[in-house]
Design an enzyme around this catalytic site. Sequence first.
Site, PDB file in Angstrom:
ATOM      1  N   ASN A 178       1.100  -1.037   0.133  1.00 46.12           N
ATOM      2  CA  ASN A 178      -0.051   0.233  -0.390  1.00 46.12           C
ATOM      3  C   ASN A 178       0.849   1.361   0.009  1.00 46.12           C
ATOM      4  OD1 ASN A 178      -2.816  -1.746   0.785  1.00 46.12           O
ATOM      5  ND2 ASN A 178      -2.004  -1.120   2.393  1.00 46.12           N
ATOM      6  N   GLY A 218       1.271  -4.989  22.308  1.00 43.29           N
ATOM      7  CA  GLY A 218       1.634  -4.339  22.402  1.00 43.29           C
ATOM      8  C   GLY A 218       2.704  -3.443  23.623  1.00 43.29           C
ATOM      9  N   GLY A 236       1.550  -6.884   4.378  1.00 43.49           N
ATOM     10  CA  GLY A 236       2.696  -7.777   3.443  1.00 43.49           C
ATOM     11  C   GLY A 236       4.409  -6.920   3.119  1.00 43.49           C
ATOM     12  N   ASP A 251       3.674  -5.318  12.146  1.00 45.25           N
ATOM     13  CA  ASP A 251       4.396  -6.299  10.702  1.00 45.25           C
ATOM     14  C   ASP A 251       6.369  -6.554  11.494  1.00 45.25           C
ATOM     15  OD1 ASP A 251       2.124  -5.437   9.351  1.00 45.25           O
ATOM     16  OD2 ASP A 251       2.749  -3.715   8.927  1.00 45.25           O
TER      17      ASP A 251
END
Length: 297
Positions: A11, A215, A41, A245
């Site tokens: 993206n 987190g 990805g 990610d």
Amino acid sequence: MARVVVVGSINMDLVTLAPRFAAPGETLLGERFLTVHGGKGANQAVAAARLGADVALIGAVGDDAFGMQLHAGLAHEGISLDHVARIADCGSGTASITVAEGENHIIVVPAANARVTPAQIERAQATLAKADAILVQMEIPLEAVEATLRLGHRLGKPVILNPAPAQPLPIEWLKLARYLTPNQHELAILLSAGPAEDFLTLMQRSPAPVVLTRGAEGAWYRDGGEPVHQEGFQIDVVDSTGAGDTFNAALAVFLHEGLPIAVRKACAAAALSVSKLGAQGGMPRLDEFNTWLARQG
Ligand code: RIB
């Protein structure tokens, strides 16, 4: 050098920094706008490459200006793009991201990412067969996620399914994953849990081993026995986009060192990643990562 194959989205992130999140119907004045490369990805591929892995990405971009920029950025990181399709007459994926109060809100328009097919995964069989670990997330069609799980399993490869954004999946698919890497919210959706079930209970009833991200509180993991807690590493948060990610990428890269070490390193890499703006901005390179980790004791 670990070989990691990532199957997932690419993206352009359209990021607005704001003093707070707008309420429905409200207009706010933001502080800054920037376009940065993202997509779960692509982010996982970049993070794994920076941590020293040999990385191939399977995905798709459009034939627009964003697609060219995203492709060039990934090539610059040394990622193999033989299986990244360029879709004609199609836009590239975008994510509209608001960063405020140390959190983010994200809306993804998949565009070309919606054109990743099971046939494309099958065509990449030779690449997948060389992987030490395979990473897949859920910003591509679910048929492509299923194809990755089935082919990875058939090839005897550990497939790490990062179920984000989450939706319920068939138990049979989940059983094909070596690890599931949700956060607490994603795990509940993935397993269609009731409101009374806490994450430790859900981890116990998951059909595949879970590495759960928490987190700043680190992670919990379970691979057969009781769930184990790995503490998080404290760092000032600039932008948490891409922390998950980075976690997934590091888990894949260091998996050969054993799960406890891989989870600790994944927490460390994820912590470093939030210290700079943009999903890929804070992803550490191996030398920086090793130096920082050695100082943590
Ligand atoms: O995980 C962060 C990513 O989610 C962003 O880069 C954005 O593109 C969305 O896909």
